[in-house]
Design an enzyme around this catalytic site. Structure first.
Site, short mmCIF file in Angstrom:
data_model
loop_
_atom_site.label_atom_id
_atom_site.label_comp_id
_atom_site.label_asym_id
_atom_site.label_seq_id
_atom_site.Cartn_x
_atom_site.Cartn_y
_atom_site.Cartn_z
N LYS A 1 46.28 41.02 55.71
CA LYS A 1 46.90 42.36 55.71
C LYS A 1 46.47 43.15 56.94
CE LYS A 1 45.00 43.56 51.79
NZ LYS A 1 44.24 42.32 51.49
N ARG B 1 46.47 49.82 45.32
CA ARG B 1 45.82 48.61 44.83
C ARG B 1 45.82 48.55 43.32
NH1 ARG B 1 42.39 47.25 49.06
NH2 ARG B 1 41.12 45.43 48.72
N ARG C 1 35.42 34.94 58.80
CA ARG C 1 35.84 36.21 59.40
C ARG C 1 34.67 36.89 60.09
NH1 ARG C 1 38.93 40.69 56.07
NH2 ARG C 1 37.22 40.38 54.59
N ARG D 1 31.17 40.88 57.22
CA ARG D 1 31.20 42.00 56.28
C ARG D 1 30.33 41.74 55.06
NH1 ARG D 1 37.36 43.77 55.31
NH2 ARG D 1 36.72 43.67 53.13
N ARG E 1 36.29 39.60 44.09
CA ARG E 1 37.41 40.37 44.67
C ARG E 1 38.74 39.71 44.32
NH1 ARG E 1 35.56 40.46 50.63
NH2 ARG E 1 37.58 41.39 51.08
#
Ligand code: AP5
Ligand code: MG
Length: 214
Positions: free
Chosen positions: A13, A88, A127, A160, A171
């Site tokens: 996203k 969300r 990431r 992160r 998540r």
């Protein structure tokens, strides 16, 4: 043009929202980035949000909605925006729909980037994010020019806090329970477009552009 990005954590996203924002000149609004910048600056909002984010849970709707409505009421949003990570939950979507319809307006596109769960953990562990400008890389698929350094601003890249595998699994669970129902919500509103997000970044972006330019 008012766009909502949908998709699991790690679907891409943020990656696509930044590209849309640059190409179409729309502000990119990420509630996750707003929370992370508050955490970095040690604000009260950041302290509150961190409790939830570190466990992979959602920040309460009341707080999130207030921040988002404040952000979209600013002048740079008059011509539209790309929302990344909001709404969300169904209650968040309902507030947004209500606020927009009070101005005779509505979301134009809900872009659902579809990536199966099996691909997600791998994407997250690779990431790397820039804590300064928010740019996102992947050690294998989207490497920075110089290892560990942001191409855009030269700061050191980080992993992160919520990208640890056990947090990612939570998540994903939260996504399926609370966020996935938005696919039906925006489908019913007639603005849903689903894109196969397992392909490379440019191929996904080209498909998004053809949808938005249509
Ligand atoms: P948020 O920051 O929104 O995180 P998220 O939705 O979990 O999504 P991510 O940012 O992890 O993934 P992404 O889809 O943006 O993927 P990316 O482009 O980085 O939210 C974090 C937390 O904040 C939440 O858990 C919650 O606690 C709180 N929060 C935020 N908004 C909230 C709200 N509205 N209500 C309540 N709480 C809220 O890509 C992932 C990786 O894959 C990168 O390494 C990238 O380089 C790579 N990649 C991207 N595209 C491709 C591709 N096509 N091929 C290969 N690799 C790719
Ligand atoms: Mg993101």
């Amino acid at each position: 043009m008012k766009i909502v990005m949908l998709g699991a954590p790690g679907a891409g996203k943020g990656t696509q929202a930044i590209m849309i924002s640059e190409k179409f000149g729309l502000p990119h609004i990420s509630t996750g980035d707003i929370f992370r910048s508050n955490i970095k600056n040690g604000t009260e909002l950041g302290k509150e949000a961190k409790k939830y984010m570190d466990e992979g849970r959602l920040v309460p709707d009341e707080l999130t909605v207030r921040i988002l409505l404040d952000r979209v009421s600013r002048e740079d949003c008059a011509g539209g925006y790309v929302l990344d990570g909001f709404p969300r939950t169904i209650p968040q979507a309902e507030v947004l729909t209500k606020e927009l319809s009070a101005m005779g307006d509505a979301i134009d596109f809900a872009l659902n980037i579809d990536v199966p769960d099996e691909n997600i953990v791998n994407r997250m562990s690779g990431r790397r994010s820039c804590p300064s400008c928010g740019a996102t890389y992947h050690i294998q698929y989207v490497p920075p020019k110089k290892e560990g350094i942001c191409d855009e601003c030269g700061n050191a890249l980080i992993l992160r806090d919520d990208d640890k595998p056990e947090t990612v699994l939570n998540r994903l669970k939260v996504y399926h329970e609370q966020t996935q129902p938005l696919i039906d919500y925006y489908n019913a509103a007639g603005v849903l477009r689903t894109i196969d997000g397992t392909r490379d970044v440019d191929t996904v972006f080209n498909e998004i552009c053809s949808i938005l330019e249509d």
